[in-house]
Design an enzyme around this catalytic site. Sequence first.
Site: not given
Length: 141
Positions: A125, A115, A108, A111, A123, A71
């Site tokens: 990310c 999956d 932050h 996310h 996951r 990704c």
Amino acid sequence: MSSSDKTYPVQKTDAEWREQLDPMQYQVARHAATERAFTGKYWDHWQSGEYKCVGCGTRLFEADTKFDAGCGWPSYWAPVNSEVIERVVDKSHGMVRVEVRCNNCGSHLGHVFPDGPQPTGERFCINSAAIDFAPDSDSKP
Ligand SMILES: [Zn+2]
């Protein structure tokens, strides 16, 4: 950043965060920006070691749990433990996602999606700009 009633152990003013972080880190960690895919430092980084919060240095992820999700962001199937991460429902951009933040300073990180690979099926990310890598030779706390 979406509102949270939580008070984090690490509290800094906006000016202090700006001082401490570079502009990209500041936008990501303090304003929940997302770096562009395949542009961060760590999406294709496979050295063994650990990844720490850019805001407060808390150990968040180990290289052992990093995997290539294709990704363009660093992806992990688990944090070092469930306490270092705060999960917040994020309804921005017309989607319902689960935001992950540092539980110590509220920065932050990215996310989490359902999956990922086993054993967790999750996951994480994460933006490269929200984490700092430390190679294995460092002594662990
Ligand atoms: Zn932190």
